[in-house]
Design a protein around this motif. Structure first.
Motif, PDB file in Angstrom:
ATOM      1  N   LYS A  56       0.818  -1.418   0.318  1.00 10.79           N
ATOM      2  CA  LYS A  56       0.203  -0.158  -0.039  1.00 10.79           C
ATOM      3  C   LYS A  56       0.884   1.392   0.311  1.00 10.79           C
ATOM      4  O   LYS A  56       1.343   1.407   0.765  1.00 10.79           O
ATOM      5  CB  LYS A  56      -0.499   0.082   0.935  1.00 10.79           C
ATOM      6  CG  LYS A  56      -2.259   1.523   1.320  1.00 10.79           C
ATOM      7  CD  LYS A  56      -2.541   0.793   2.770  1.00 10.79           C
ATOM      8  CE  LYS A  56      -3.565   2.098   2.606  1.00 10.79           C
ATOM      9  NZ  LYS A  56      -4.593   2.214   3.842  1.00 10.79           N
ATOM     10  N   THR A  65       3.951   0.690   3.215  1.00 11.39           N
ATOM     11  CA  THR A  65       3.113  -0.581   3.917  1.00 11.39           C
ATOM     12  C   THR A  65       3.126  -1.798   3.162  1.00 11.39           C
ATOM     13  O   THR A  65       2.763  -1.771   1.786  1.00 11.39           O
ATOM     14  CB  THR A  65       2.814  -0.060   4.749  1.00 11.39           C
ATOM     15  OG1 THR A  65       2.842  -1.483   6.077  1.00 11.39           O
ATOM     16  CG2 THR A  65       1.545  -0.133   4.284  1.00 11.39           C
ATOM     17  N   TYR A  67       1.905  -6.238   3.470  1.00 10.33           N
ATOM     18  CA  TYR A  67       0.221  -6.640   3.849  1.00 10.33           C
ATOM     19  C   TYR A  67       0.788  -6.685   5.105  1.00 10.33           C
ATOM     20  O   TYR A  67       0.028  -7.095   6.482  1.00 10.33           O
ATOM     21  CB  TYR A  67      -0.498  -7.217   3.197  1.00 10.33           C
ATOM     22  CG  TYR A  67       1.120  -8.529   2.568  1.00 10.33           C
ATOM     23  CD1 TYR A  67       0.538  -9.874   3.172  1.00 10.33           C
ATOM     24  CD2 TYR A  67       1.808  -8.765   2.083  1.00 10.33           C
ATOM     25  CE1 TYR A  67       1.450 -11.215   3.194  1.00 10.33           C
ATOM     26  CE2 TYR A  67       2.582  -9.724   1.713  1.00 10.33           C
ATOM     27  CZ  TYR A  67       1.931 -10.906   2.189  1.00 10.33           C
ATOM     28  OH  TYR A  67       3.044 -12.098   1.994  1.00 10.33           O
ATOM     29  N   LYS A  68       2.738  -7.430   5.548  1.00  9.59           N
ATOM     30  CA  LYS A  68       2.814  -8.047   6.744  1.00  9.59           C
ATOM     31  C   LYS A  68       3.026  -7.230   7.613  1.00  9.59           C
ATOM     32  O   LYS A  68       3.262  -7.241   8.945  1.00  9.59           O
ATOM     33  CB  LYS A  68       3.877  -8.766   6.249  1.00  9.59           C
ATOM     34  CG  LYS A  68       3.603 -10.049   5.643  1.00  9.59           C
ATOM     35  CD  LYS A  68       4.609 -10.623   5.033  1.00  9.59           C
ATOM     36  CE  LYS A  68       4.380 -12.449   4.576  1.00  9.59           C
ATOM     37  NZ  LYS A  68       5.380 -12.690   4.269  1.00  9.59           N
ATOM     38  N   ASP A  69       3.123  -6.128   7.523  1.00  8.61           N
ATOM     39  CA  ASP A  69       3.630  -5.167   8.196  1.00  8.61           C
ATOM     40  C   ASP A  69       2.640  -3.589   9.171  1.00  8.61           C
ATOM     41  O   ASP A  69       1.704  -2.905   8.439  1.00  8.61           O
ATOM     42  CB  ASP A  69       5.156  -3.819   7.511  1.00  8.61           C
ATOM     43  CG  ASP A  69       6.225  -3.217   8.356  1.00  8.61           C
ATOM     44  OD1 ASP A  69       5.507  -3.815   9.799  1.00  8.61           O
ATOM     45  OD2 ASP A  69       6.702  -3.157   8.038  1.00  8.61           O
ATOM     46  N   SER A  70       3.005  -3.328   9.952  1.00 11.71           N
ATOM     47  CA  SER A  70       1.551  -1.949  10.405  1.00 11.71           C
ATOM     48  C   SER A  70       2.529  -0.856  10.567  1.00 11.71           C
ATOM     49  O   SER A  70       1.677   0.458  10.689  1.00 11.71           O
ATOM     50  CB  SER A  70       1.422  -2.860  11.704  1.00 11.71           C
ATOM     51  OG  SER A  70       2.662  -2.743  13.117  1.00 11.71           O
ATOM     52  N   GLN A  71       4.032  -0.650  10.419  1.00 14.96           N
ATOM     53  CA  GLN A  71       5.004   0.416   9.816  1.00 14.96           C
ATOM     54  C   GLN A  71       4.884   0.898   8.865  1.00 14.96           C
ATOM     55  O   GLN A  71       5.052   0.042   7.629  1.00 14.96           O
ATOM     56  CB  GLN A  71       6.142   0.181  10.456  1.00 14.96           C
ATOM     57  CG  GLN A  71       5.787  -0.055  12.419  1.00 14.96           C
ATOM     58  CD  GLN A  71       7.019  -0.262  12.732  1.00 14.96           C
ATOM     59  OE1 GLN A  71       8.582  -0.128  12.098  1.00 14.96           O
ATOM     60  NE2 GLN A  71       7.720  -0.013  14.292  1.00 14.96           N
ATOM     61  N   TRP A  72       4.992   1.883   9.090  1.00 12.42           N
ATOM     62  CA  TRP A  72       5.151   2.734   7.321  1.00 12.42           C
ATOM     63  C   TRP A  72       6.907   2.974   7.296  1.00 12.42           C
ATOM     64  O   TRP A  72       6.812   3.637   8.258  1.00 12.42           O
ATOM     65  CB  TRP A  72       4.223   3.947   7.671  1.00 12.42           C
ATOM     66  CG  TRP A  72       2.859   3.814   7.108  1.00 12.42           C
ATOM     67  CD1 TRP A  72       1.787   3.972   8.216  1.00 12.42           C
ATOM     68  CD2 TRP A  72       2.315   3.721   5.814  1.00 12.42           C
ATOM     69  NE1 TRP A  72       0.958   3.013   7.982  1.00 12.42           N
ATOM     70  CE2 TRP A  72       0.435   3.689   6.143  1.00 12.42           C
ATOM     71  CE3 TRP A  72       2.327   3.979   5.093  1.00 12.42           C
ATOM     72  CZ2 TRP A  72      -0.140   3.019   5.814  1.00 12.42           C
ATOM     73  CZ3 TRP A  72       0.896   3.664   3.736  1.00 12.42           C
ATOM     74  CH2 TRP A  72      -0.380   3.262   4.098  1.00 12.42           C
ATOM     75  N   ASN A 139      -6.485  -5.758   1.256  1.00 15.68           N
ATOM     76  CA  ASN A 139      -6.901  -5.326   2.675  1.00 15.68           C
ATOM     77  C   ASN A 139      -7.164  -7.405   2.536  1.00 15.68           C
ATOM     78  O   ASN A 139      -7.590  -7.487   4.116  1.00 15.68           O
ATOM     79  CB  ASN A 139      -8.254  -5.020   3.063  1.00 15.68           C
ATOM     80  CG  ASN A 139      -8.272  -3.621   3.063  1.00 15.68           C
ATOM     81  OD1 ASN A 139      -7.592  -3.208   3.666  1.00 15.68           O
ATOM     82  ND2 ASN A 139      -9.374  -3.059   2.569  1.00 15.68           N
ATOM     83  N   ARG A 142      -3.765  -8.385   4.058  1.00 15.57           N
ATOM     84  CA  ARG A 142      -3.399  -8.662   4.839  1.00 15.57           C
ATOM     85  C   ARG A 142      -4.415 -10.053   6.767  1.00 15.57           C
ATOM     86  O   ARG A 142      -3.398  -9.858   7.367  1.00 15.57           O
ATOM     87  CB  ARG A 142      -4.134  -7.367   5.551  1.00 15.57           C
ATOM     88  CG  ARG A 142      -3.743  -6.470   7.229  1.00 15.57           C
ATOM     89  CD  ARG A 142      -3.278  -5.143   7.253  1.00 15.57           C
ATOM     90  NE  ARG A 142      -2.511  -5.148   6.722  1.00 15.57           N
ATOM     91  CZ  ARG A 142      -2.030  -3.314   7.090  1.00 15.57           C
ATOM     92  NH1 ARG A 142      -2.442  -1.983   7.116  1.00 15.57           N
ATOM     93  NH2 ARG A 142       0.081  -3.217   6.546  1.00 15.57           N
ATOM     94  N   GLN A 143      -5.807  -9.508   5.912  1.00 17.31           N
ATOM     95  CA  GLN A 143      -6.327 -10.630   6.494  1.00 17.31           C
ATOM     96  C   GLN A 143      -5.469 -11.944   7.087  1.00 17.31           C
ATOM     97  O   GLN A 143      -5.405 -12.267   7.529  1.00 17.31           O
ATOM     98  CB  GLN A 143      -7.848 -10.339   6.372  1.00 17.31           C
ATOM     99  CG  GLN A 143      -8.784  -9.238   6.800  1.00 17.31           C
ATOM    100  CD  GLN A 143      -8.433  -8.926   8.845  1.00 17.31           C
ATOM    101  OE1 GLN A 143      -7.886  -8.180   8.930  1.00 17.31           O
ATOM    102  NE2 GLN A 143      -9.163 -10.173   8.940  1.00 17.31           N
ATOM    103  N   LYS A 146      -2.431 -12.824   9.091  1.00 17.63           N
ATOM    104  CA  LYS A 146      -2.844 -12.669  10.225  1.00 17.63           C
ATOM    105  C   LYS A 146      -2.531 -13.893  10.962  1.00 17.63           C
ATOM    106  O   LYS A 146      -3.663 -14.637  10.520  1.00 17.63           O
ATOM    107  CB  LYS A 146      -4.067 -11.391  11.159  1.00 17.63           C
ATOM    108  CG  LYS A 146      -3.811 -10.164  10.506  1.00 17.63           C
ATOM    109  CD  LYS A 146      -5.138  -9.482  11.161  1.00 17.63           C
ATOM    110  CE  LYS A 146      -5.010  -7.979  11.118  1.00 17.63           C
ATOM    111  NZ  LYS A 146      -6.082  -7.197  11.639  1.00 17.63           N
TER     112      LYS A 146
END
Length: 146
Positions: A56, A65, A67-72, A139, A142-143, A146
């Motif tokens: 993304k 970022t 799909y595996k990461d929450s940081q930018w 999305n 990303r789901q 998890k």
């Protein structure tokens, strides 16, 4: 003349270059990793695998970022390519490298990253082809991760 002005204003309002302008990419890559013992410079293991990277990209704020990461991560757009330099030293882990993705038009990905942790150096090279996807595909990836 009034109608021309109204049409121009309307065209600007629906322009894709908005403040919330995101680009979503999926890249099919071949990743090659070489693990080397630092002290002896002996190659411990080499591994090559095919994988998919889903991204993304926030074009307005110049960050991206996965799909595996929450940081930018910070990036720049230069010569119609996303370019990012990674330099981190935290808790005994050193990461240095670069990432380059053709985005206009969407095309090739190339990356080389070096990790050093404890007594092992790892060199990772990625190359592949990217294509545009929509937000729902990002999305979903990303789901699934998890």
């Amino acid at each position: 003349m009034k109608y021309l002005s109204t049409l121009f204003t309307l065209a600007l309002a629906v322009s894709p270059a908005r403040a919330d302008d995101f680009l979503y990419l999926e890249c099919e890559n071949t990743t090659r990793a070489i693990f080397t013992e630092i002290k002896t410079q002996k190659i411990i293991k080499e591994r090559t695998k095919d994988e998919t990277l889903t991204l993304k990209i926030d074009l307005s704020n110049k960050k991206f970022t996965t799909y595996k990461d929450s940081q930018w991560d910070e990036m720049e757009i230069k010569d119609q390519k996303l370019k990012a330099t990674i330099n981190k030293d935290e808790n005994g882990l050193s990461v240095n490298g670069n990432l380059e993705i053709e985005i206009d038009p969407v095309g090739k990905l190339a990356s080389k990253i070096n990790f050093i942790a404890w007594a092992i150096a790892t060199e990772i090279e990625m190359s592949g082809d990217c294509y545009s996807i929509d937000e729902s595909a990002f999305n979903a990836a990303r789901q699934k991760a998890k």
